[in-house]
Design a protein around this motif. Structure first.
Motif, mmCIF file in Angstrom:
data_model
loop_
_atom_site.group_PDB
_atom_site.id
_atom_site.type_symbol
_atom_site.label_atom_id
_atom_site.label_comp_id
_atom_site.label_asym_id
_atom_site.label_seq_id
_atom_site.Cartn_x
_atom_site.Cartn_y
_atom_site.Cartn_z
ATOM 1 N N SER A 76 0.831 -1.203 0.000
ATOM 2 C CA SER A 76 0.000 0.000 0.000
ATOM 3 C C SER A 76 0.865 1.253 0.000
ATOM 4 O O SER A 76 2.080 1.197 0.201
ATOM 5 C CB SER A 76 -0.887 0.015 1.250
ATOM 6 O OG SER A 76 -0.064 0.196 2.397
ATOM 7 N N VAL A 77 0.231 2.385 -0.196
ATOM 8 C CA VAL A 77 0.952 3.661 -0.171
ATOM 9 C C VAL A 77 1.587 3.889 1.195
ATOM 10 O O VAL A 77 2.685 4.440 1.284
ATOM 11 C CB VAL A 77 0.050 4.845 -0.596
ATOM 12 C CG1 VAL A 77 -1.035 5.121 0.430
ATOM 13 C CG2 VAL A 77 0.874 6.096 -0.861
ATOM 14 N N GLU A 78 0.942 3.436 2.248
ATOM 15 C CA GLU A 78 1.518 3.569 3.586
ATOM 16 C C GLU A 78 2.809 2.763 3.707
ATOM 17 O O GLU A 78 3.794 3.231 4.275
ATOM 18 C CB GLU A 78 0.514 3.132 4.663
ATOM 19 C CG GLU A 78 -0.662 4.066 4.837
ATOM 20 C CD GLU A 78 -1.792 3.815 3.836
ATOM 21 O OE1 GLU A 78 -1.760 2.803 3.092
ATOM 22 O OE2 GLU A 78 -2.700 4.655 3.773
ATOM 23 N N GLU A 79 2.793 1.560 3.157
ATOM 24 C CA GLU A 79 3.987 0.718 3.211
ATOM 25 C C GLU A 79 5.104 1.268 2.330
ATOM 26 O O GLU A 79 6.270 1.230 2.714
ATOM 27 C CB GLU A 79 3.631 -0.713 2.798
ATOM 28 C CG GLU A 79 2.721 -1.394 3.796
ATOM 29 C CD GLU A 79 2.126 -2.682 3.276
ATOM 30 O OE1 GLU A 79 2.158 -3.669 4.023
ATOM 31 O OE2 GLU A 79 1.626 -2.697 2.123
ATOM 32 N N ILE A 105 5.086 10.792 -2.458
ATOM 33 C CA ILE A 105 4.878 9.695 -3.402
ATOM 34 C C ILE A 105 3.877 10.111 -4.472
ATOM 35 O O ILE A 105 4.095 9.896 -5.671
ATOM 36 C CB ILE A 105 4.421 8.421 -2.673
ATOM 37 C CG1 ILE A 105 5.544 7.926 -1.753
ATOM 38 C CG2 ILE A 105 4.004 7.338 -3.661
ATOM 39 C CD1 ILE A 105 5.133 6.867 -0.785
ATOM 40 N N LYS A 106 2.781 10.729 -4.055
ATOM 41 C CA LYS A 106 1.763 11.176 -5.017
ATOM 42 C C LYS A 106 2.332 12.194 -5.991
ATOM 43 O O LYS A 106 2.043 12.153 -7.190
ATOM 44 C CB LYS A 106 0.556 11.740 -4.278
ATOM 45 C CG LYS A 106 -0.228 10.674 -3.546
ATOM 46 C CD LYS A 106 -1.374 11.269 -2.755
ATOM 47 C CE LYS A 106 -2.080 10.187 -1.959
ATOM 48 N NZ LYS A 106 -3.214 10.697 -1.205
ATOM 49 N N GLU A 107 3.156 13.104 -5.507
ATOM 50 C CA GLU A 107 3.806 14.098 -6.381
ATOM 51 C C GLU A 107 4.762 13.428 -7.363
ATOM 52 O O GLU A 107 4.791 13.776 -8.538
ATOM 53 C CB GLU A 107 4.558 15.153 -5.558
ATOM 54 C CG GLU A 107 3.669 16.187 -4.938
ATOM 55 C CD GLU A 107 2.943 17.039 -5.969
ATOM 56 O OE1 GLU A 107 3.581 17.494 -6.943
ATOM 57 O OE2 GLU A 107 1.729 17.237 -5.796
ATOM 58 N N TRP A 108 5.554 12.478 -6.864
ATOM 59 C CA TRP A 108 6.482 11.757 -7.734
ATOM 60 C C TRP A 108 5.729 11.031 -8.847
ATOM 61 O O TRP A 108 6.154 11.047 -9.993
ATOM 62 C CB TRP A 108 7.305 10.753 -6.944
ATOM 63 C CG TRP A 108 8.369 11.339 -6.070
ATOM 64 C CD1 TRP A 108 8.797 12.632 -6.028
ATOM 65 C CD2 TRP A 108 9.146 10.643 -5.097
ATOM 66 N NE1 TRP A 108 9.782 12.781 -5.093
ATOM 67 C CE2 TRP A 108 10.030 11.578 -4.503
ATOM 68 C CE3 TRP A 108 9.180 9.325 -4.670
ATOM 69 C CZ2 TRP A 108 10.938 11.225 -3.514
ATOM 70 C CZ3 TRP A 108 10.085 8.975 -3.676
ATOM 71 C CH2 TRP A 108 10.949 9.916 -3.115
ATOM 72 N N VAL A 109 4.594 10.395 -8.517
ATOM 73 C CA VAL A 109 3.787 9.703 -9.524
ATOM 74 C C VAL A 109 3.269 10.721 -10.539
ATOM 75 O O VAL A 109 3.380 10.520 -11.757
ATOM 76 C CB VAL A 109 2.624 8.917 -8.881
ATOM 77 C CG1 VAL A 109 1.644 8.426 -9.938
ATOM 78 C CG2 VAL A 109 3.154 7.750 -8.053
ATOM 79 N N LYS A 110 2.726 11.815 -10.036
ATOM 80 C CA LYS A 110 2.186 12.860 -10.904
ATOM 81 C C LYS A 110 3.254 13.421 -11.846
ATOM 82 O O LYS A 110 2.988 13.684 -13.020
ATOM 83 C CB LYS A 110 1.607 13.986 -10.050
ATOM 84 C CG LYS A 110 0.936 15.093 -10.817
ATOM 85 C CD LYS A 110 0.361 16.131 -9.875
ATOM 86 C CE LYS A 110 0.861 17.481 -10.315
ATOM 87 N NZ LYS A 110 0.661 18.522 -9.335
ATOM 88 N N ASP A 111 4.474 13.569 -11.340
ATOM 89 C CA ASP A 111 5.583 14.125 -12.121
ATOM 90 C C ASP A 111 6.300 13.079 -12.975
ATOM 91 O O ASP A 111 7.276 13.400 -13.655
ATOM 92 C CB ASP A 111 6.603 14.800 -11.195
ATOM 93 C CG ASP A 111 6.039 16.015 -10.487
ATOM 94 O OD1 ASP A 111 5.002 16.561 -10.932
ATOM 95 O OD2 ASP A 111 6.638 16.431 -9.473
ATOM 96 N N GLY A 112 5.866 11.829 -12.907
ATOM 97 C CA GLY A 112 6.485 10.768 -13.689
ATOM 98 C C GLY A 112 7.813 10.282 -13.126
ATOM 99 O O GLY A 112 8.573 9.608 -13.814
ATOM 100 N N PRO A 162 0.630 3.553 -9.426
ATOM 101 C CA PRO A 162 0.072 2.418 -8.684
ATOM 102 C C PRO A 162 -0.985 1.680 -9.495
ATOM 103 O O PRO A 162 -1.449 2.161 -10.532
ATOM 104 C CB PRO A 162 -0.573 3.089 -7.471
ATOM 105 C CG PRO A 162 -1.007 4.416 -8.007
ATOM 106 C CD PRO A 162 0.073 4.820 -8.987
ATOM 107 N N ASN A 163 -1.361 0.526 -8.994
ATOM 108 C CA ASN A 163 -2.528 -0.196 -9.503
ATOM 109 C C ASN A 163 -3.702 0.247 -8.641
ATOM 110 O O ASN A 163 -3.650 0.107 -7.422
ATOM 111 C CB ASN A 163 -2.334 -1.709 -9.372
ATOM 112 C CG ASN A 163 -1.173 -2.197 -10.205
ATOM 113 O OD1 ASN A 163 -1.107 -1.930 -11.389
ATOM 114 N ND2 ASN A 163 -0.245 -2.893 -9.580
#
Length: 72
Positions: A8-11, A23-30, A35-36
């Motif tokens: 999970s995102v927590e883990e 983590i969310k920013e890194w995903v957004k920025d590529g 995540p699935n």
């Protein structure tokens, strides 16, 4: 943890020692693997994908504090 495990995102946050927002920013920025999505509110990552991402970051030395990450 096996390579077929999902986390999970927590883990992920604990493993990388960063907060969920990072983590969310890194995903957004590529900068981080997407995540699935399980539903609108839940998402998971394959442990193998995260493990590979960490290895890549350590090789390129783009990841700060890479020596502090302890793969399980």
């Amino acid at each position: 943890m096996t390579k077929t495990s999902y986390i999970s995102v927590e883990e992920v946050s604990k493993l990388l020692m960063v907060d969920r927002g990072t983590i969310k920013e890194w995903v957004k920025d590529g900068k981080f693997p997407p995540p699935n999505r399980l539903n609108k509110r839940s998402c998971i990552w394959s442990y193998a994908v995260i493990e590979n991402w960490i290895a890549q970051q350590q090789q390129t030395q783009d990841f700060i504090n890479n020596n502090d990450i302890d793969l399980i």
